[in-house]
Each structure stands twice: as structure tokens, then as C-alpha cells.
Design an enzyme around this catalytic site. Sequence first.
Site, PDB file in Angstrom:
ATOM      1  N   SER A  44       0.824  -1.204   0.000  1.00 47.47           N
ATOM      2  CA  SER A  44       0.000   0.000   0.000  1.00 47.47           C
ATOM      3  C   SER A  44       0.860   1.255   0.000  1.00 47.47           C
ATOM      4  O   SER A  44       1.896   1.323   0.670  1.00 47.47           O
ATOM      5  CB  SER A  44      -0.897   0.010   1.236  1.00 47.47           C
ATOM      6  OG  SER A  44      -1.589   1.240   1.358  1.00 47.47           O
ATOM      7  N   TYR A  55      -2.385   5.018  -4.160  1.00 44.78           N
ATOM      8  CA  TYR A  55      -3.419   6.017  -3.920  1.00 44.78           C
ATOM      9  C   TYR A  55      -2.952   7.246  -4.683  1.00 44.78           C
ATOM     10  O   TYR A  55      -1.973   7.897  -4.299  1.00 44.78           O
ATOM     11  CB  TYR A  55      -3.566   6.308  -2.427  1.00 44.78           C
ATOM     12  CG  TYR A  55      -4.296   5.232  -1.658  1.00 44.78           C
ATOM     13  CD1 TYR A  55      -5.592   4.881  -2.003  1.00 44.78           C
ATOM     14  CD2 TYR A  55      -3.697   4.578  -0.582  1.00 44.78           C
ATOM     15  CE1 TYR A  55      -6.262   3.904  -1.301  1.00 44.78           C
ATOM     16  CE2 TYR A  55      -4.371   3.600   0.122  1.00 44.78           C
ATOM     17  CZ  TYR A  55      -5.658   3.266  -0.247  1.00 44.78           C
ATOM     18  OH  TYR A  55      -6.334   2.295   0.451  1.00 44.78           O
ATOM     19  N   LYS A  72      -8.077  -1.278  -9.263  1.00 46.64           N
ATOM     20  CA  LYS A  72      -8.725  -1.950  -8.127  1.00 46.64           C
ATOM     21  C   LYS A  72      -9.972  -1.176  -7.708  1.00 46.64           C
ATOM     22  O   LYS A  72      -9.931   0.038  -7.538  1.00 46.64           O
ATOM     23  CB  LYS A  72      -7.752  -2.047  -6.963  1.00 46.64           C
ATOM     24  CG  LYS A  72      -8.291  -2.761  -5.727  1.00 46.64           C
ATOM     25  CD  LYS A  72      -7.180  -2.930  -4.701  1.00 46.64           C
ATOM     26  CE  LYS A  72      -7.670  -3.640  -3.448  1.00 46.64           C
ATOM     27  NZ  LYS A  72      -8.489  -2.742  -2.596  1.00 46.64           N
ATOM     28  N   THR A 101      -5.868   2.090  -6.897  1.00 48.10           N
ATOM     29  CA  THR A 101      -7.144   2.006  -6.187  1.00 48.10           C
ATOM     30  C   THR A 101      -8.047   3.158  -6.609  1.00 48.10           C
ATOM     31  O   THR A 101      -7.679   4.326  -6.492  1.00 48.10           O
ATOM     32  CB  THR A 101      -6.928   2.026  -4.666  1.00 48.10           C
ATOM     33  OG1 THR A 101      -6.192   0.855  -4.295  1.00 48.10           O
ATOM     34  CG2 THR A 101      -8.250   2.039  -3.921  1.00 48.10           C
ATOM     35  N   HIS A 148     -13.386  -2.816  -1.549  1.00 46.18           N
ATOM     36  CA  HIS A 148     -12.488  -2.362  -0.481  1.00 46.18           C
ATOM     37  C   HIS A 148     -12.828  -3.045   0.849  1.00 46.18           C
ATOM     38  O   HIS A 148     -12.722  -2.443   1.923  1.00 46.18           O
ATOM     39  CB  HIS A 148     -12.556  -0.840  -0.327  1.00 46.18           C
ATOM     40  CG  HIS A 148     -11.259  -0.207   0.057  1.00 46.18           C
ATOM     41  ND1 HIS A 148     -10.416   0.385  -0.854  1.00 46.18           N
ATOM     42  CD2 HIS A 148     -10.624  -0.074   1.262  1.00 46.18           C
ATOM     43  CE1 HIS A 148      -9.353   0.859  -0.240  1.00 46.18           C
ATOM     44  NE2 HIS A 148      -9.452   0.590   1.051  1.00 46.18           N
ATOM     45  N   VAL A 170     -12.643 -12.576   1.443  1.00 42.75           N
ATOM     46  CA  VAL A 170     -12.000 -13.890   1.412  1.00 42.75           C
ATOM     47  C   VAL A 170     -11.492 -14.234   2.810  1.00 42.75           C
ATOM     48  O   VAL A 170     -10.751 -13.464   3.416  1.00 42.75           O
ATOM     49  CB  VAL A 170     -10.836 -13.910   0.405  1.00 42.75           C
ATOM     50  CG1 VAL A 170     -10.084 -15.241   0.479  1.00 42.75           C
ATOM     51  CG2 VAL A 170     -11.349 -13.658  -1.000  1.00 42.75           C
TER      52      VAL A 170
END
Length: 390
Positions: free
Chosen positions: A128, A152, A260, A178, A284, A318
Amino acid sequence: MPPFSSFQDEIYLHGLLTGEAPPFGTDPAGLEDAARERMSPEAYGYVAGGAGTGATMRANRAAFGRRALVPRMLRDVGVRDLSCTLFGTRLPAPLLLAPVGVMSIVHPDAEPAAARAAAGLGLPTVLSTASSTTLEEVAEASGDGPRWFQLYWPKDRDVTVSLLQRARAAGYTALVVTLDTWLLGWRPRDLDRAHLPFLRRIGIANYLSDPAFLAGLAKPVEEDPLAAVAHWAGMFADPTKTWEDLAFLREHWDGPIVLKGVLHPDDARRARDAGMDGVVVSNHGGRQVDGAVAALDALPAVAGAVGEEITVLFDSGVRTGSDILKALALGARAVLVGRPYVHGLALGGEAGVRHVLRCLLAEFDLSLALTGHTGPTGLDPGLLAPPLPG
């Protein structure tokens, strides 16, 4: 190399020889409960919380529950190959670590610990932008392991280009952009504690180490930390971005680009038409929009819209190896897992993450075999019964 399912045999044999249970649990719910005990209330709220009432998080899990596997019998499943190829890189299994920010609030070893665990198993880490540790430090922890960088997308173009250049120089091979977090969703668990880690300079290490970002400060960070945080807040995301802006990323990144947060088939088509290499079907993890469609419910239409033209990945909800199998059957090429490995990190740093990943891989391997399959190739919706009513 022994099959991933041998982890089960390892646990039982160790118990026989020593009388000891594994140091961490194998049930996802139990792992979360144990991790909660290790985390501060603020950290657990940040990890576990979702948007609004949490309806989207519940919908993600309910969508998995509505789909049942239909095992087939008398098929030779003695030898299995779980490997897959993503963007030219062969992986031992279709599993990646999803980008999760601010991991130092969970464990002091933070992102490097997760990266080491993933690399030890040959699995990619998707780092990230909002990591607690710089992308270079995480790359060093990854060693020769595969790694992707999640962006981002800042308002400041110079900072964007600088982050991309740093990521390429550090060996990140794919870019995951994202799209669903131009603004932070309404998150009551964080709001009720007035807790946003970034304002405490947690999760902005990549900015505070970036020359383009630092060039925009009047004083060094140590002299005026509040000004640095304000500078970050002013550029963190840009809700004015449109499809046309993707050309800028393509100009400055020469590897695969994956978008994403795609939930609608038309958006998948637009990603394909814009020259993107893949999409991640994701909401998300339920953290952005309360009452959004479950990611698994969106997956078949997105996969059907783009077929084999671009790579379709899956994220959100998941928890088990069976979940991985269901997502692959509905059209995903590989799956990203988030909260479960964070729970492992909270419990035991690198060892905890490795344990969680081995559990997922073992259950996925066993679920494949027990449903009559030898690998992810060729899985299709015929593996599943018609979905139960919602």
C-alpha cells in the site's frame, strides 16, 4: 516440493510427537478473536471496521455463503499443481497479499514482516502507498520475492511520478491503482474514537521520504510535523480524476497496470479500452460504501465482460481456502487476501502471517482435491450449485 496440504499433516504429526497444538489457531473467526485481544481498541477498530452499518462487509461474506461447491467423485487428484501465471510471472498459487496500510498499529514489524512471510512462500505482496514503512524497506524485506505497488493516486503530479519511479527502482513489477478511495468512506468505528492514523504520521512514510513531497514543505518535517500532515492531506487523493487521466499513468509506468475497485462490467470494459492490463473486483472489503454490491456477486458479470482480454483478480471477503476456490470458479485468475493475514501479523509478526497463508493454501489445496480438481486452470461456474436466494 510437498503439496500445500501437507501443512495439515505437519500439524497433526507435531501434535503426536510433542503433544502441542499449533501456536496460532486455524479457524478464521478464532484467529480474529485472538488478534483482537492483542490489538489496541483503536487498531482493531481500524482493521475490522467498515463503512456505515457494515452492510457491505456482511454482504461480502453472505455472497460466499450463498454459493455451494459441488464435489465430483472418482477423479485422479493425486498430483495437483496450484500454480498460475500473472503478467508473465509464475506463482506457486493464485494468492496475493492485498494492500493494507498502517500496519505498524497492528505489530511493530509491520509491512516488512508480511513481505518476508509472503516472499518465503513465493507469493506477491501488494504494498500500500499508505504503508507505515517505506517502499524501499519493504522491497529489501521481500528479497527476491514478487512485489507489486498499490497507488493512492495523489493530486500532485510530481509526487505521483516520484512514487512510481521509486517503486520501479525498488523492483515492484505491477502497479495497482485504487479507484474507490478518492474520499474516505464514513467509518463509525474510527469516527467514534476520532482516530485516523495518518494524522499522527502513521501510514505516510512513503510521502515523508519522498523528495517531491518534501520539496513542497516550507520546513523540515521534524520542525513542523503538522504542516507535513496538512500537506499530505491536501494531496492524498483527487476525486476529480476521470478515465482520461489514466494516460498519465501509462506514460510514467512501463509495467502492467491493474485498476482496483471495479464492480460494474462497463467499468471493466473501459479499463480494457484504456489499455489497462487488469482489474480487481473489489469493494475495499466493505470499508468505503455502505450497502454496496458484494464483490463476489459482481465478479461473474465483470469477468464475462472482458473474458481473457485483461486479467481479472478478486478481493473482498476472502477468509478461507474454499472462498478462493469459489472466486476462481466465478472468473477470477487470482485472489487477494487482506484482513486474515493482518490478524496473523497481530498475533505473531512474520510467523503469524506465514501461518495464516499456509492455512489458506492448505485448505485451498484440499478443497481443490476434494471437489475433484487438480489446479486452478479450467475452473468454471459448473463447480458451484445455483446460488441460494439472498
